[in-house]
Design a protein around this motif. Structure first.
Motif, PDB file in Angstrom:
ATOM      1  N   LYS A 181       0.809  -1.212   0.000  1.00 49.43           N
ATOM      2  CA  LYS A 181       0.000   0.000   0.000  1.00 49.43           C
ATOM      3  C   LYS A 181       0.851   1.275   0.000  1.00 49.43           C
ATOM      4  O   LYS A 181       0.646   2.171  -0.813  1.00 49.43           O
ATOM      5  CB  LYS A 181      -0.927  -0.008   1.216  1.00 49.43           C
ATOM      6  CG  LYS A 181      -1.892   1.163   1.280  1.00 49.43           C
ATOM      7  CD  LYS A 181      -2.832   1.020   2.462  1.00 49.43           C
ATOM      8  CE  LYS A 181      -3.839   2.181   2.489  1.00 49.43           C
ATOM      9  NZ  LYS A 181      -4.791   2.051   3.622  1.00 49.43           N
ATOM     10  N   GLN A 182       1.786   1.373   0.933  1.00 49.86           N
ATOM     11  CA  GLN A 182       2.672   2.525   1.044  1.00 49.86           C
ATOM     12  C   GLN A 182       4.055   2.036   1.460  1.00 49.86           C
ATOM     13  O   GLN A 182       4.188   0.987   2.098  1.00 49.86           O
ATOM     14  CB  GLN A 182       2.151   3.521   2.091  1.00 49.86           C
ATOM     15  CG  GLN A 182       0.851   4.216   1.733  1.00 49.86           C
ATOM     16  CD  GLN A 182       1.046   5.331   0.725  1.00 49.86           C
ATOM     17  OE1 GLN A 182       2.159   5.791   0.502  1.00 49.86           O
ATOM     18  NE2 GLN A 182      -0.029   5.758   0.086  1.00 49.86           N
ATOM     19  N   GLY A 190       7.560  -0.916   4.499  1.00 46.08           N
ATOM     20  CA  GLY A 190       6.282  -0.369   4.066  1.00 46.08           C
ATOM     21  C   GLY A 190       5.104  -1.081   4.694  1.00 46.08           C
ATOM     22  O   GLY A 190       5.253  -1.952   5.559  1.00 46.08           O
ATOM     23  N   ILE A 191       3.916  -0.695   4.245  1.00 48.40           N
ATOM     24  CA  ILE A 191       2.658  -1.263   4.742  1.00 48.40           C
ATOM     25  C   ILE A 191       2.007  -2.089   3.633  1.00 48.40           C
ATOM     26  O   ILE A 191       1.768  -1.601   2.523  1.00 48.40           O
ATOM     27  CB  ILE A 191       1.688  -0.155   5.187  1.00 48.40           C
ATOM     28  CG1 ILE A 191       2.192   0.516   6.469  1.00 48.40           C
ATOM     29  CG2 ILE A 191       0.290  -0.713   5.407  1.00 48.40           C
ATOM     30  CD1 ILE A 191       2.131  -0.345   7.704  1.00 48.40           C
ATOM     31  N   THR A 307       6.470   6.525  11.510  1.00 48.12           N
ATOM     32  CA  THR A 307       6.455   6.132  10.095  1.00 48.12           C
ATOM     33  C   THR A 307       5.353   5.118   9.836  1.00 48.12           C
ATOM     34  O   THR A 307       4.639   5.190   8.824  1.00 48.12           O
ATOM     35  CB  THR A 307       7.820   5.534   9.698  1.00 48.12           C
ATOM     36  OG1 THR A 307       8.838   6.509   9.938  1.00 48.12           O
ATOM     37  CG2 THR A 307       7.843   5.143   8.228  1.00 48.12           C
ATOM     38  N   MET A 308       5.166   4.150  10.742  1.00 44.50           N
ATOM     39  CA  MET A 308       4.080   3.174  10.619  1.00 44.50           C
ATOM     40  C   MET A 308       2.727   3.874  10.555  1.00 44.50           C
ATOM     41  O   MET A 308       1.866   3.529   9.739  1.00 44.50           O
ATOM     42  CB  MET A 308       4.091   2.221  11.823  1.00 44.50           C
ATOM     43  CG  MET A 308       5.190   1.200  11.843  1.00 44.50           C
ATOM     44  SD  MET A 308       5.026   0.171  13.337  1.00 44.50           S
ATOM     45  CE  MET A 308       6.409  -0.945  13.127  1.00 44.50           C
ATOM     46  N   ASN A 313      -1.997   5.302   7.294  1.00 40.35           N
ATOM     47  CA  ASN A 313      -3.058   6.240   6.929  1.00 40.35           C
ATOM     48  C   ASN A 313      -2.964   6.700   5.478  1.00 40.35           C
ATOM     49  O   ASN A 313      -3.642   7.650   5.070  1.00 40.35           O
ATOM     50  CB  ASN A 313      -3.027   7.459   7.858  1.00 40.35           C
ATOM     51  CG  ASN A 313      -3.430   7.098   9.271  1.00 40.35           C
ATOM     52  OD1 ASN A 313      -4.367   6.328   9.481  1.00 40.35           O
ATOM     53  ND2 ASN A 313      -2.728   7.636  10.251  1.00 40.35           N
ATOM     54  N   GLY A 314      -2.118   6.027   4.721  1.00 40.39           N
ATOM     55  CA  GLY A 314      -2.025   6.342   3.301  1.00 40.39           C
ATOM     56  C   GLY A 314      -1.225   7.582   2.986  1.00 40.39           C
ATOM     57  O   GLY A 314      -1.276   8.083   1.861  1.00 40.39           O
ATOM     58  N   GLN A 315      -0.497   8.100   3.938  1.00 42.62           N
ATOM     59  CA  GLN A 315       0.303   9.303   3.722  1.00 42.62           C
ATOM     60  C   GLN A 315       1.748   8.932   3.418  1.00 42.62           C
ATOM     61  O   GLN A 315       2.288   7.973   3.981  1.00 42.62           O
ATOM     62  CB  GLN A 315       0.263  10.203   4.954  1.00 42.62           C
ATOM     63  CG  GLN A 315      -1.138  10.632   5.372  1.00 42.62           C
ATOM     64  CD  GLN A 315      -1.119  11.434   6.653  1.00 42.62           C
ATOM     65  OE1 GLN A 315      -0.190  12.168   6.926  1.00 42.62           O
ATOM     66  NE2 GLN A 315      -2.164  11.295   7.459  1.00 42.62           N
TER      67      GLN A 315
END
Length: 414
Positions: A181-182, A190-191, A307-308, A313-315
């Protein structure tokens, strides 16, 4: 008749001699006294022995006196005796039953924390009809959030080849496709996201959002478990302690604390470090381990939390593009001002576009002073992509360092 002109004594001698034998009158015999000679030698030896005794007695008296004087000046050497060890409590006897209890307790901690551990695989298609897909690489991630629509998993990013897919394997063994996702390109993490609607109810029931602890207050020697794939090949678990917690590694726009353990690791090891409370205190990444180390190491969780949150939150992660070093007191003694030394300004970065150069000293972001990388990182993470911020610093000129100021438009790590 002539008179004899010699002295009377000689005349008498001559007459006597001549009376006995006139023809040998010219010879005079001298008889040595041997007894007298021995008496003289005896007297001489007695004299020498006497003087020897005198000198010996004098030397002895002198040595005794000197020794007495010396003894009054030199202190007696005393080697301290070893003290008895202070009383200690009798150690608790560890029998097979208590050992099994300890193992069971560790197993329970691992089992509970393992509910938030997810394996993420890269799968590639195979033409072989006996195996449609094959695993080529995998990492261990942790569930950090459930936003109501997606299960969000934190882990290292992996480069998937064209045509490859990502698959998440949960603690109950169920498998579902997952997407990245990010990501934070500079950190390499990343996520990943899996839609909750695609998960079975049994998987959701078994699933658990990880409890994040603190790596800032962890103690040397504190016991930890390494869960996931610390050996880099299949699922495994290691038990050990924290051997180092004060080292840091510099990355673009910040630095991160490193935890080093005494747990065996593989070169491609991944996973998480869990304390005895079941809290995640570190994320395993062998790229930050000491050179040629075969022991588990990773990022402390405290420096990753913000950072997590942003990525969940998509930022994107605010980005300036500065690789810095902290100016220590030793470096200041060489005439370098306090602040963050810009070792490298990344090509094409917002910092380079604004005019910052290698060798500049950063001293402030906006109204905040920055002297260490953690301060810089914290200030940066409060900003948003596209926001303008003023950077203050120093640049070395012909006559020393001069003040500089630049307006920078914050970018985004993607």
């Amino acid at each position: 008749m002539e008179e004899d002109s010699r002295p009377k004594e000689e005349q008498n001698t001559g007459d006597e001699t001549s009376g006995e034998s006139g023809e040998y009158s010219f010879l005079q015999e001298v008889i040595k006294d041997e007894n007298g000679r021995w008496r003289a030698l005896k007297k001489r030896w007695i004299r020498l022995v006497g003087w020897g005794l005198v000198f010996g007695i004098a030397a002895s008296l002198g040595f005794a006196w000197t020794n007495r004087l010396s003894s009054s000046r030199i202190k007696e050497v005393t080697i301290p005796k070893e003290e008895e060890a202070p009383g200690q409590e009798e150690p608790q006897e560890l029998d097979s039953e208590s050992y099994l209890q300890m193992q069971q307790a560790l197993g329970e901690v691992a089992k509970e924390a393992g509910r938030s551990v997810v394996e993420i695989r890269i799968l590639t298609s195979k033409e072989d009809w006996t195996e449609q897909t094959a695993q080529t690489h995998s990492i261990t991630g942790i569930v950090v959030a459930d936003n109501g629509r997606e299960i969000l998993i934190w882990g290292k990013t992996m480069a998937a080849a064209e045509g490859a897919s990502l698959q998440a394997v949960f603690s109950d063994g169920s498998k579902r496709s997952v997407t990245l996702k990010q990501k934070d390109e500079g950190l390499g993490m990343g996520i990943y996201a899996v839609e909750t609607s695609r998960l079975k109810s049994s998987t959701m029931k078994q699933l658990k959002v990880a409890v994040l602890g603190s790596s800032n207050f962890i103690q040397l020697g504190e016991p930890v478990l390494a869960l996931g794939s610390p050996l880099g090949d299949g699922q495994s678990m290691g038990v050990g302690g924290i051997m180092s917690k004060d080292n840091r590694v510099s990355r673009v726009d910040g630095s991160y604390g490193i935890l080093q353990t005494d747990i065996a690791a593989g070169e491609e090891g991944s996973g998480v470090l869990v304390n005895l409370k079941g809290e995640i205190v570190g994320v395993i990444d062998q790229s930050v381990a000491s050179t040629d180390s075969a022991l588990v190491a990773g990022y402390g969780i405290s420096d990753l939390k913000r950072t997590m949150e942003l990525l969940s939150n998509g930022q994107g992660i605010p980005y300036l593009g500065i690789c810095g070093l902290e100016v220590t007191e030793e470096i200041q003694e060489q005439g370098v001002p306090r602040g963050i030394y810009m070792k490298e300004v990344m090509p094409g970065s917002p910092a380079m576009a604004a005019g910052l150069q290698n060798g500049d000293i950063l001293t402030g972001i906006g109204t905040e002073k920055v002297t260490i990388l953690t301060e810089y990182r914290n200030c940066l993470l409060k900003l948003n992509a596209g926001e303008k911020v003023r950077l203050k610093g120093l640049r070395q000129g012909a006559e020393g360092y001069v003040d500089i100021e630049f307006e920078v438009t914050v970018g985004k790590q993607e």
